[in-house]
Write a protein that holds these residues in place. Structure first.
Motif, short mmCIF file in Angstrom:
data_model
loop_
_atom_site.label_atom_id
_atom_site.label_comp_id
_atom_site.label_asym_id
_atom_site.label_seq_id
_atom_site.Cartn_x
_atom_site.Cartn_y
_atom_site.Cartn_z
N LEU A 1 23.80 17.10 -8.91
CA LEU A 1 23.44 17.65 -10.22
C LEU A 1 22.24 18.58 -10.05
N ARG A 2 22.29 19.72 -10.70
CA ARG A 2 21.17 20.66 -10.68
C ARG A 2 20.31 20.45 -11.91
N HIS A 3 19.00 20.52 -11.74
CA HIS A 3 18.04 20.29 -12.82
C HIS A 3 17.18 21.54 -13.04
N ALA A 4 16.88 21.82 -14.31
CA ALA A 4 15.93 22.86 -14.67
C ALA A 4 14.71 22.17 -15.28
N LEU A 5 13.92 21.53 -14.43
CA LEU A 5 12.78 20.72 -14.86
C LEU A 5 11.69 21.59 -15.44
N LEU A 6 11.09 21.13 -16.56
CA LEU A 6 9.98 21.83 -17.17
C LEU A 6 8.85 20.84 -17.43
N PHE A 7 7.71 21.07 -16.77
CA PHE A 7 6.53 20.21 -16.90
C PHE A 7 5.47 20.92 -17.73
N THR A 8 4.75 20.16 -18.54
CA THR A 8 3.68 20.74 -19.36
C THR A 8 2.40 19.92 -19.24
N GLN A 9 1.28 20.58 -19.44
CA GLN A 9 -0.04 19.94 -19.50
C GLN A 9 -0.67 20.35 -20.82
#
Length: 325
Positions: free
Chosen positions: A129-137
């Motif tokens: 599975l491919r992921h388009a991870l988005l992290f925020t601070q």
């Protein structure tokens, strides 16, 4: 992080197939992004992903949704919390969490929240599975949290434009010079899924499995349920979460956004409704008599060209609440 499903059909069907714009959050102004510092270094981004993987895997092995607020933020937090509840009921524990071949896309930003994206895979072979991870601070010194993770159908993040130093450029939600401003996508998509591709403002979205085909499948599902004596109403709206976008090669944008789906099932004869499918773990089975209401969150990833129509290329869908009466 739990495994997921991506169907938009009502959970009680047990078949596979398938407004206001939310406030912008930390997407920056592309006109000044070139002089802004990157949100963090590549090494720091690798550290964020490694820390998340370790802590999320530990939470997953215990199905401890109480540990998720330490590593995730909404909408991801609400969606994965609901998945943990489902897995606990059906006694299905996720596999060990490992991300393969991560590639980081770090925008030059000013202000908060800061954010970055990562293209990575989990699983092997046909289970990849491919992921388009988005992290925020959210604030200075605050934790980096996984905020969104739609599944792209292709290597969408590979379209992102990088500068000579390897950093990306954010695109403002209200940016002009695109087929549609990123901030307008949620409302347009919600209107299409609710009223159909002929509704005003929906022509900015290209036909596809997550636009017109989803609307058609939902209408067919409603007709199928009606023959069983079940009435279903389903409405979509822009969820109150940020819209994030990165400049792509050729002057387009890659956009993360979220919709909310409200479903209501009703019957005149008891026994025709049940808490099943994606709703398991969200409401007691005995609570459902003549009506079942649910709230679903759907994350999307879309490619917006300078001209033409936006293509939806990724999605993660999960029911997050249910109430029977």
């Amino acid at each position: 992080m739990p495994a997921r499903t991506a169907s938009l059909l009502p959970p009680c069907l047990l078949v596979a197939a398938l407004a206001a714009v939310p406030a912008a959050a930390g997407c920056g102004d592309s006109s000044s992004a070139g002089s802004d510092p990157p949100a963090l270094t590549k090494a720091q981004a690798q550290g964020v992903l490694a820390s998340f993987t370790t802590r999320a895997d530990k939470a997953g092995r215990r199905l401890d949704h109480g540990a998720l607020p330490g590593v995730e933020a909404d909408p991801q937090l609400a969606m994965d919390t609901a998945t943990f509840k489902l897995r606990r009921v059906v006694r299905q524990w996720p596999d060990t969490l490992r991300f393969g071949r991560p590639v980081f896309y770090i925008p030059r930003t000013h202000g908060y929240p800061r954010w970055f994206a990562a293209d990575a895979t989990t699983g092997t072979g046909k289970q990849t599975l491919r992921h388009a991870l988005l992290f925020t601070q959210a604030k200075p010194g605050g934790p980096w949290l996984l905020t969104a993770d739609p599944y792209p159908l292709d290597e969408a993040l590979g379209r992102v434009m990088l500068d000579d130093d390897g950093f990306a450029t954010p695109v403002d939600p209200g940016a002009k010079g695109l087929a549609v401003a990123p901030g307008r996508l949620p409302a347009a998509h919600a209107r299409l899924l609710t009223d159909g591709p002929g509704a005003p403002g929906t022509s900015v979205l290209a036909d596809g499995p997550k636009t017109k085909q989803t609307f058609d499948a939902l209408r067919q599902g409603e007709q199928t349920l009606a023959k069983q004596g079940i009435t279903l109403s389903s409405r979509f709206s822009a969820a109150p979460h940020g819209v994030y976008a990165l400049r792509t090669r050729g002057g387009g944008a890659l956009v993360w956004y979220v919709l909310k789906q409200n479903e209501a099932y009703s019957v005149s004869k008891r026994g025709r409704l049940a808490v099943s499918g994606d709703l398991v773990g969200l409401a007691p089975a005995k609570a459902v008599k003549n009506r079942l209401d649910s709230t679903v969150l759907v994350q999307y990833l879309a490619v917006v060209p300078p001209k033409g129509r936006a293509t939806v290329t990724g999605m993660y869908r999960k029911a997050v609440s249910a109430h029977g009466s």
